[in-house]
Design a protein around this motif. Structure first.
Motif, PDB file in Angstrom:
ATOM      1  N   THR A 639       0.844  -1.199   0.000  1.00 35.26           N
ATOM      2  CA  THR A 639       0.000   0.000   0.000  1.00 35.26           C
ATOM      3  C   THR A 639       0.877   1.246   0.000  1.00 35.26           C
ATOM      4  O   THR A 639       1.779   1.391   0.848  1.00 35.26           O
ATOM      5  N   GLN A 640       0.605   2.164  -0.985  1.00 35.94           N
ATOM      6  CA  GLN A 640       1.334   3.441  -0.991  1.00 35.94           C
ATOM      7  C   GLN A 640       0.688   4.354   0.030  1.00 35.94           C
ATOM      8  O   GLN A 640      -0.491   4.699  -0.073  1.00 35.94           O
ATOM      9  N   VAL A 641       1.486   4.728   1.023  1.00 36.04           N
ATOM     10  CA  VAL A 641       0.959   5.561   2.100  1.00 36.04           C
ATOM     11  C   VAL A 641       1.508   6.986   2.057  1.00 36.04           C
ATOM     12  O   VAL A 641       1.017   7.853   2.790  1.00 36.04           O
ATOM     13  N   GLY A 642       2.556   7.227   1.232  1.00 36.59           N
ATOM     14  CA  GLY A 642       3.157   8.555   1.180  1.00 36.59           C
ATOM     15  C   GLY A 642       3.398   9.009  -0.250  1.00 36.59           C
ATOM     16  O   GLY A 642       3.716   8.200  -1.129  1.00 36.59           O
ATOM     17  N   PHE A 643       3.226  10.358  -0.489  1.00 32.10           N
ATOM     18  CA  PHE A 643       3.411  10.947  -1.821  1.00 32.10           C
ATOM     19  C   PHE A 643       4.276  12.222  -1.691  1.00 32.10           C
ATOM     20  O   PHE A 643       3.850  13.317  -2.059  1.00 32.10           O
TER      21      PHE A 643
END
Length: 739
Positions: A639-643
């Motif tokens: 899961t991508q949690v940061g951008f």
């Protein structure tokens, strides 16, 4: 014995000296001293003066044989017949002491009145004298004394020495002539030059030369055969008669016979200069093969056909002055001579030919060729070099130099070579001189030292100001010339300035500017530095280094944006100053990045866990920058949690994002460029994904039991506390409070 002044004349006493009105003392002259010839004045210099009755008016010097003589001219205001004789004296030490020259010089009948002469016939050579005399009045009793004369120096009456006479046949324009020359001699006032037919004796004098007219240590005259019509190959002898002081002469000294009257032809001489008709705009190497940098001009002129002649070729560049071309490669066949000359582009050349015979020379007309874009094609996109610096310095004591430095636009079509044109400026105008050096052939060459070498054309003069241009050339005839930059006058190198400090150490760091690879260089500064030249070569094993860029002395960093991706380069920084040597760092190598993907970066380890509040665990990640990243991604598992944005180099994962207490997680951090991701490398050498357990941020259970026991130890009270552990696993410490 000093006597008081007499109150009246006693004309029978013959002891009274009549002096000028300025004198206040009288002297008794003892008659016996006169008869002994020991007459001595008892007055100091300046006191023995007449009041006009007698005076010395001039001198005549001569040599009687080899004996110096002086004739002393004098006059008197006394009436003719009122005096009969005189005594005269001389001094060689400005009147400190006097010597009797002669006494009782008879003047019976007073011949020559009122101007007279007495002669000093035993004078020493080259000696300074001063004279005085006393004049006796007729009837006796009264004498008159002259003032001390000015100095007069006698001749050195040694005859002029024998000399060697030389004579050389030559031409002046179309007229035959002879140069007669000889060493300057001592004790000589004039030289009489004689010409005679060979073995015909002394001949006639055709010239008189004053000693003062002789230049340096040589005297010479040119015999132009005035008044006669010599025939070619007539032979003459020449003689010198040297005349010294007092008319002393040396018999004529003869020369060896002159070889003969010169034939003095003046051939018509016409030169033409054309472009090479076969390869008009093709560049050549210096050896004449097709290649780079030179264009060919062909000179032709008529051969004079006169024996014992030689030719020389001169050139003028643009508006400069004529300068001789060394070894022009002249070939003469029949009635024509030719020379093929390789010259640099971008200039107009004018040529002249000079022919020299025995004692004569002649210059041709001038004719030119134009090696600019009008005749050799317009530049097809070749960019001009940028002249960035002209550094004056010293190669050694009294050896100034200029370091010429230029840059070339990155990514531009590279030339095959460069030429350097030097412009000299003096009080009378400007002259140009071109240097074409094979060592400047490298397209990356950016620095060239113009240093005076023995016999070279580029010796620098303190009396001139210098400026330079750089011309880039290609093998197909393209060229483009830089801006012009002045270096002024050369440095005074009587004292050589210090050489520059070494700029080490050098660090080289690869990076990216967008999708373009770069190398960033950093080095230390130093003293006595004018600027730095960046050198670069491809490869890591001592590659050939070429000049890349010039950086001013105030900077200690440079970014090279002209590199290819995933390529190893070696760099060196060279410091230039005003002293005789340069200083350079060690070579440092590094590989560039493939900047079509993100630049590698590092994730800092370990990751950090914490509790923001009850049941709110956090995990924080940080990393170094990826130079060309457009953004970053932080993934927890799948899961991508940061951008994060390119400037954000930290991220904190929280319960709001789904983080749970006391739970194992894995993370990865990616840099993203144009949709392509690169995962950061753990700083501790571990592996991705990065594993970590979150903190347990629940409120812990209290201890199940707690007891306190009191007891006494002597007069001291003591409390012992005991508790059972909390059932919660996230307890990290206990606190005990007393109320």
């Amino acid at each position: 014995m000093i006597l008081k002044r007499a109150l009246s004349h006693n004309c029978t006493q013959k002891t009274l000296v009549r002096l000028s009105k300025k004198h206040v003392r009288w002297f008794l002259l003892v008659p016996a001293l006169f008869s002994a010839g020991l007459f001595i004045f008892g007055l100091s210099r300046g006191e023995l003066r007449a009041s006009g009755e007698a005076a010395i008016t001039g001198f005549a010097k001569d040599c009687a044989g080899m004996q110096p003589t002086v004739s002393i001219q004098w006059t008197t205001s006394l009436a003719n017949g009122s005096f009969t004789k005189l005594d005269w004296y001389f001094s060689t030490n400005n009147g400190s002491t006097w010597t009797t020259g002669d006494t009782n010089v008879g003047l019976i009948g007073n011949p020559g009145y009122p101007n007279y002469v007495f002669n000093h016939t035993t004078a020493n050579a080259a000696t300074s004298y001063q004279y005085q005399f006393t004049l006796y009045a007729s009837g006796g009793g009264i004498t008159y004394a002259s003032a001390m004369s000015d100095q007069v120096t006698t001749y050195d009456c040694t005859p002029p020495p024998t000399t060697t006479v030389n004579a050389k046949s030559m031409c002046q324009a179309s007229n035959p002539s002879v140069r007669v020359y000889w060493p300057k001699t001592a004790n000589t006032n004039t030289y009489d030059v004689y010409r005679a037919a060979h073995n015909a004796g002394t001949g006639i004098s055709f010239s008189t030369l004053q000693d003062a007219d002789c230049a340096s240590e040589t005297c010479e005259v040119i015999d132009t055969y005035q008044g006669i019509s010599p025939v070619t190959d007539d032979v003459y002898d020449y003689y010198i008669k040297a005349t010294g002081p007092g008319g002393l002469t040396k018999s004529p000294v003869g020369s060896n016979p002159v070889a003969g009257v010169a034939a003095c032809p003046v051939p018509a001489l016409t030169v033409t200069a054309d472009l090479d008709s076969n390869n008009m705009c093709v560049a050549y190497n210096s050896d004449g093969t097709l290649g780079r940098g030179y264009f060919k001009a062909i000179l032709s002129w008529n051969n004079s056909g006169v024996a014992s002649t030689s030719y020389s070729v001169y050139q003028k560049i643009d508006e400069g002055s004529l300068q001789q071309i060394a070894d022009p490669g002249i070939i003469c066949s029949g009635g024509t001579c030719n020379a093929e000359l390789l010259k640099g582009a971008g200039h107009v050349y004018d040529f002249q030919v000079r022919v020299t015979g025995t004692g004569w020379s002649l210059s041709s007309n001038t004719d030119g060729v134009d090696f600019n874009s009008a005749t050799c094609g317009v530049s097809l996109g070749l960019q001009a070099p940028i002249l960035e610096g002209v550094i004056k310095g010293c190669q050694a004591t009294n050896q100034p130099n200029f370091i010429i430095q230029w840059s070339y636009p990155p990514g531009a079509t590279l030339p095959n070579r460069y030429t350097i044109t030097e412009y000299e400026t003096d009080a009378f105008g400007t002259s140009n001189r071109e240097f074409i050096d094979p060592d400047t052939a490298s397209p990356f060459f950016r620095s060239y030292s113009l240093t005076p070498q023995s016999g070279s054309a580029n010796t620098l003069s303190q009396n001139l100001a210098y400026a330079y241009t750089i011309t880039a050339l290609t093998s197909n005839g393209e060229f483009n010339t830089s801006n012009k930059m002045s270096g002024g006058s050369p440095m005074d190198c009587s004292i050589v300035p210090p050489s520059p400090d070494n700029p080490s150490p050098l660090t080289v760091t690869p990076s990216c500017s967008g999708a373009n690879p770069t190398m960033r260089l950093n080095w230390s500064g130093g003293a006595h530095i004018a600027d730095y030249v960046i050198l670069r070569g491809e490869g890591a094993l001592n590659p050939v280094l070429n000049s890349l860029a010039i950086v001013s002395a105030g900077n200690t960093q440079y970014t090279d944006g002209s590199v290819a991706g995933q390529t190893t380069y070696t760099y060196q920084v060279q410091a230039f100053g005003y002293g005789p040597t340069t200083a350079a760092t060690a070579q440092v190598s590094a590989q560039t990045y493939d900047c079509t993907i993100p630049v590698p970066f590092t994730v800092n380890m370990p990751l950090t866990t914490a509790c923001a509040a009850e049941d709110q665990p956090t995990i924080t990640l940080s990393w170094s920058a990826s130079a060309n990243a457009e953004s970053y991604e932080v993934w927890r598992g799948a899961t991508q949690v940061g951008f994060p944005q390119p400037t954000d180099l930290t991220f904190t994962d929280t319960a709001a994002g789904g983080l749970l207490n006391n739970t194992d997680y894995t993370y990865t951090v990616n840099a993203v460029l144009s949709g392509t991701a690169r995962t950061g490398t753990p700083s501790d050498g571990s592996f991705n994904p990065l594993a970590i357990r979150s903190a347990n941020c629940q409120k812990p259970e209290p201890p199940a039991s707690f007891t306190a026991t009191f007891q006494c130890t002597g007069q001291d009270a003591q409390v012992s506390l005991a508790a059972t552990a909390s059932a919660s696993a996230n307890v990290t410490s206990y606190q005990v409070r007393r109320t």
